[in-house]
Design an enzyme around this catalytic site. Structure first.
Site, PDB file in Angstrom:
ATOM      1  N   CYS A   2       0.863  -1.362   0.157  1.00 58.96           N
ATOM      2  CA  CYS A   2      -0.121   0.166  -0.068  1.00 58.96           C
ATOM      3  C   CYS A   2       0.827   1.226   0.036  1.00 58.96           C
ATOM      4  CB  CYS A   2      -0.854   0.095   1.296  1.00 58.96           C
ATOM      5  SG  CYS A   2      -1.959  -1.426   1.449  1.00 58.96           S
ATOM      6  N   ARG A  27       5.423   0.321  -5.756  1.00 60.23           N
ATOM      7  CA  ARG A  27       5.338  -0.490  -4.335  1.00 60.23           C
ATOM      8  C   ARG A  27       4.314  -1.969  -4.784  1.00 60.23           C
ATOM      9  NH1 ARG A  27       6.848   2.247  -0.111  1.00 60.23           N
ATOM     10  NH2 ARG A  27       5.110   1.414   1.386  1.00 60.23           N
ATOM     11  N   TRP A  72      -2.627  -2.697  -1.617  1.00 59.83           N
ATOM     12  CA  TRP A  72      -2.293  -4.144  -2.162  1.00 59.83           C
ATOM     13  C   TRP A  72      -3.042  -5.067  -1.171  1.00 59.83           C
ATOM     14  CZ3 TRP A  72       0.586  -8.250   0.190  1.00 59.83           C
ATOM     15  CH2 TRP A  72       1.199  -9.214  -0.643  1.00 59.83           C
ATOM     16  N   ASN A  96      -1.849   1.955   5.495  1.00 60.40           N
ATOM     17  CA  ASN A  96      -0.727   0.905   5.173  1.00 60.40           C
ATOM     18  C   ASN A  96      -0.429   0.223   6.257  1.00 60.40           C
ATOM     19  OD1 ASN A  96       1.350  -0.420   4.070  1.00 60.40           O
ATOM     20  ND2 ASN A  96       2.573   1.264   3.926  1.00 60.40           N
ATOM     21  N   GLY A  97      -0.657  -1.288   6.115  1.00 66.60           N
ATOM     22  CA  GLY A  97      -0.157  -1.948   7.478  1.00 66.60           C
ATOM     23  C   GLY A  97      -1.167  -3.067   7.669  1.00 66.60           C
ATOM     24  N   GLU A 444      17.809 -17.556  -8.124  1.00 66.56           N
ATOM     25  CA  GLU A 444      17.493 -16.263  -8.165  1.00 66.56           C
ATOM     26  C   GLU A 444      16.960 -15.954  -9.741  1.00 66.56           C
ATOM     27  OE1 GLU A 444      16.868 -13.778  -6.795  1.00 66.56           O
ATOM     28  OE2 GLU A 444      17.127 -11.721  -8.103  1.00 66.56           O
ATOM     29  N   LYS A 448      13.517 -14.507 -10.847  1.00 62.12           N
ATOM     30  CA  LYS A 448      13.140 -13.361 -11.531  1.00 62.12           C
ATOM     31  C   LYS A 448      12.373 -13.746 -13.004  1.00 62.12           C
ATOM     32  CE  LYS A 448      14.549 -11.056  -9.876  1.00 62.12           C
ATOM     33  NZ  LYS A 448      14.652 -10.220  -8.894  1.00 62.12           N
ATOM     34  N   GLU A 451       8.575 -14.176 -11.453  1.00 55.97           N
ATOM     35  CA  GLU A 451       8.083 -12.838 -10.950  1.00 55.97           C
ATOM     36  C   GLU A 451       7.520 -11.952 -12.195  1.00 55.97           C
ATOM     37  OE1 GLU A 451      10.463 -10.643  -7.306  1.00 55.97           O
ATOM     38  OE2 GLU A 451      11.626 -11.269  -9.046  1.00 55.97           O
ATOM     39  N   HIS A 467      16.039 -37.391  -7.936  1.00 60.41           N
ATOM     40  CA  HIS A 467      15.164 -37.881  -6.952  1.00 60.41           C
ATOM     41  C   HIS A 467      13.790 -37.559  -6.963  1.00 60.41           C
ATOM     42  CE1 HIS A 467      18.627 -39.442  -5.206  1.00 60.41           C
ATOM     43  NE2 HIS A 467      19.355 -38.192  -5.476  1.00 60.41           N
ATOM     44  N   LYS A 564       6.929  -4.066  -4.224  1.00 63.82           N
ATOM     45  CA  LYS A 564       8.175  -3.841  -3.759  1.00 63.82           C
ATOM     46  C   LYS A 564       8.595  -3.938  -2.405  1.00 63.82           C
ATOM     47  CE  LYS A 564      12.000  -2.285  -5.664  1.00 63.82           C
ATOM     48  NZ  LYS A 564      12.793  -3.425  -6.302  1.00 63.82           N
TER      49      LYS A 564
HETATM   50  C1  G6P Z   1       9.567  -8.267  -2.349  1.00 65.29           C
HETATM   51  C2  G6P Z   1      10.252  -7.922  -3.809  1.00 65.29           C
HETATM   52  C3  G6P Z   1      11.368  -8.646  -3.830  1.00 65.29           C
HETATM   53  C4  G6P Z   1      12.368  -8.607  -2.640  1.00 65.29           C
HETATM   54  C5  G6P Z   1      11.800  -8.744  -1.384  1.00 65.29           C
HETATM   55  C6  G6P Z   1      12.359  -8.494  -0.140  1.00 65.29           C
HETATM   56  O1  G6P Z   1       9.079  -9.792  -2.450  1.00 65.29           O
HETATM   57  O2  G6P Z   1       9.366  -8.098  -4.830  1.00 65.29           O
HETATM   58  O3  G6P Z   1      12.017  -8.231  -4.994  1.00 65.29           O
HETATM   59  O4  G6P Z   1      13.488  -9.351  -2.968  1.00 65.29           O
HETATM   60  O5  G6P Z   1      10.470  -8.294  -1.366  1.00 65.29           O
HETATM   61  O6  G6P Z   1      12.575  -6.983  -0.090  1.00 65.29           O
HETATM   62  P1  G6P Z   1      13.663  -6.301   0.433  1.00 65.29           P
HETATM   63  O7  G6P Z   1      13.291  -4.666   0.216  1.00 65.29           O
HETATM   64  O8  G6P Z   1      13.660  -6.616   2.022  1.00 65.29           O
HETATM   65  O9  G6P Z   1      15.132  -6.604  -0.198  1.00 65.29           O
END
Ligand code: G6P
Length: 569
Positions: A2, A27, A72, A96-97, A444, A448, A451, A467, A564
């Site tokens: 949010c 965000r 969100w 927000n929260g 990763e 990626k 996502e 396995h 984000k």
């Molecule tokens: C969210 C983002 C990711 C990020 C993760 C941790 O899920 O979409 O890209 O790696 O949060 O965020 P931070 O700000 O703690 O690195």
């Protein structure tokens, strides 16, 4: 997650609010709304993107005060009814929260008819009810901490007080900014940079009262505070896409610069050798960066390192003592679970943050902080911040110059890997495999890709595939295999041959020194060898994800369902 944006000042509020909310879009959100003041409070909200909300608004409306929100979804579906602002009695607010005891509070608010499924509306009713008992909003807000469990940043307006906006925060970010055109409350700094680069970081339980002419900040005992004004020293122009089609692509290409800056500005790093055990804690890509750090610290410092997902670490026995260092990795510095872990362990051991956002909550909570110099990262999926996190971890273990590395990254960035992406983008399933450090990169790469392109992808330790998971390999299943470690390359090649024998289409990523002509792969990416290898390996991996997502016409910078800055648990 949010976003809150509140404005009171000289300009017509609706365009200012929409603009501010747009700068918080990164965000992640699924509905949006604003409340603005004319001779009364008007609330307009809508599901989906800000464009949907904009269609419902007259930008020319004579209004100079408003509160805005991008939601969100947590409690209740992402629809119009659950979108903020919420209104009950005389209170209209954005939040927000997460209110953890909202069910309990709701049972004490039976006189209200709830219109949404949100925890936020409960707060709205609670504040309204408290105002009926004592019509003094500052006193009511000063009591919230005793009554409400969880996290909140709030922007509030009242039916009988149309000149002021009130704000309060606990465990969720909120900043305050004053400018020539008026005053702002916002969830994050980029939102105010169009008007000013000065801002005040609010602390938990600070209360704000702001009109167009005056701003006051109070502590929980209602003493007026004189808080430090911070100056954002980044380049505001950098928060635009420039010549790039997407922020994600721009951020991938910024990596040589921001890595070098991170390197130059962090020459005095802590000595890890004084600890006998290190824990690294993070979420998402930050967790993956921690895994790369583990490899380097264990290999070059010979210290045992455990890497933990923050949402797990917070609820288990951590086996820490004063000889343990816990490293917290976070781009935003606001991730709720990571922050909770710092609070949990900080009195029992040394804590170190590797953080991108200056003065963020985690940065303020840890004992020592190293700032990555990735600059503002706008795309939801992290690229440059992840690389900077890895660099810091590797530098603590290696202490080696990176000039050659930077020129190798620049060379790699001359390729775009679009042809490889064309082989992938129609698939619905994909596997990334590798061993040890290459497995950590595979994790990763797989994240990626899913996502931003929504392809179902799994990362497997290459030797583990047989396995169980190998049963999913069929003709033309895409397998991206990473083999950059000379001690493990032959073992990985054996695993690649196993999937190839079952029909997989193999994209092989290796280094120039391990490269060999063979028929166990269909496509090959050769990267220059370097002691900081992961920072090279990650480049084609990021670019492949980008081009696959682009070919699939995905919303690359704002993937669905993702946020984000994850300020909920
Ligand atoms: C969210 C983002 C990711 C990020 C993760 C941790 O899920 O979409 O890209 O790696 O949060 O965020 P931070 O700000 O703690 O690195």
């Amino acid at each position: 997650m949010c976003g809150i944006y509140c404005y009171v000042g000289k300009k017509k509020a609706i365009p200012v609010l929409l603009d501010g909310l747009a700068s918080l879009e990164y965000r992640g959100y699924d509905s949006a709304g604003i409340a603005y003041v004319t001779d009364k409070i008007n609330i307009i909200k809508e599901k989906g993107r800000l464009d949907n909300l904009k269609k419902l608004l007259d930008l020319n409306t004579d209004t100079y005060l408003g509160i805005g929100h991008t939601r969100w979804a947590t409690h209740g579906k992402p629809n119009k009814k659950n979108a903020h602002p919420h209104h009950q009695g005389k209170v209209t607010l954005v939040h927000n929260g997460i209110i953890e005891n909202y069910q309990e509070l709701k049972s004490l608010l039976k006189e209200y008819k709830f219109k949404s499924e949100t925890d936020t509306e409960v707060l709205c009713c609670l504040i309204d009810k408290l105002l009926k008992e004592n019509n003094n909003i500052l006193k009511v807000l000063s009591k919230l901490n005793e009554l409400v469990k969880g996290s909140y940043a709030l922007g509030i307006i009242l039916n009988d007080d149309l000149n002021n906006i009130y704000g309060i925060k606990k465990n969720s970010p909120l900043i305050l900014a004053k400018s020539d055109i008026g005053n702002f409350l916002a969830s994050d700094i980029p939102a105010i940079l169009k008007y000013t680069n000065e801002y005040i970081l609010l602390d938990d339980n600070n209360i704000v009262k702001m009109s167009k002419d005056e701003v006051k900040i109070y502590d929980s005992k209602l003493n007026v505070l004189d808080k430090k004004i911070n100056t954002f020293d980044g380049d505001i122009n950098k928060i635009s896409k420039g010549k790039y089609e997407h922020f994600l692509l721009k951020e991938i290409y910024e990596q040589p610069d921001v890595l070098y800056k991170t390197y130059l500005e962090n020459q005095n790093l802590p000595d890890l050798k004084k600890y006998n055990k290190i824990h690294i804690v993070g979420c998402g890509s930050a967790y993956h960066a921690g895994l790369v750090g583990k490899y380097y610290i264990e290999k070059y410092c010979n210290i045992e390192v455990n890497v933990e997902i923050a949402s797990e670490y917070r609820y288990k026995n951590n086996f820490i003592n004063k000889n343990t260092l816990v490293i917290f990795i976070s781009q935003s510095g606001e991730t709720a679970d990571t922050l909770a872990c710092v609070k949990k362990v900080k009195d029992k051991c040394d804590t170190l943050g590797i953080i991108n956002v200056i003065d963020s909550s985690i940065a303020r909570e840890v004992k020592n902080v190293i700032y990555t110099k990735a600059g503002c990262e706008i795309a939801v999926a992290t690229t440059k911040a992840y690389s900077c996190q890895i660099l810091v971890l590797m530098m603590m273990a290696l202490k080696k110059d990176i000039t050659n590395l930077i020129s190798k990254i620049n060379n790699l960035l001359k390729n775009d890997y679009e042809e490889i992406a064309k082989k992938i983008y129609k698939s619905e399933h994909l596997f990334y495999i590798g061993r040890d450090i290459d497995y950590y990169l595979a994790l990763e790469g797989s994240l990626k890709l899913k996502e931003i392109s929504y392809i179902h992808s799994e990362a497997y330790a290459a030797g583990e595939l047989k396995h169980g998971t190998i049963s999913l390999i069929e003709k033309n299943t895409i397998v991206i295999a990473i083999a950059t470690d000379k001690d493990l390359v032959e073992k990985t090649i054996s695993n690649i041959k196993e999937v190839k024998a079952r029909g997989a289409y193999v994209i092989y990523i290796t280094t120039n020194s391990l490269d060999q002509e063979s028929d166990f792969y269909d496509e090959k990416i050769v990267i220059e060898e370097d002691i900081y290898q992961p920072l090279l390996t990650i480049i084609p991996i990021q670019l492949i994800a980008y081009h696959v997502a682009k070919l699939r016409k995905c919303d690359i910078d704002k993937p669905k369902n993702l946020a984000k800055s994850v300020t909920v648990e």
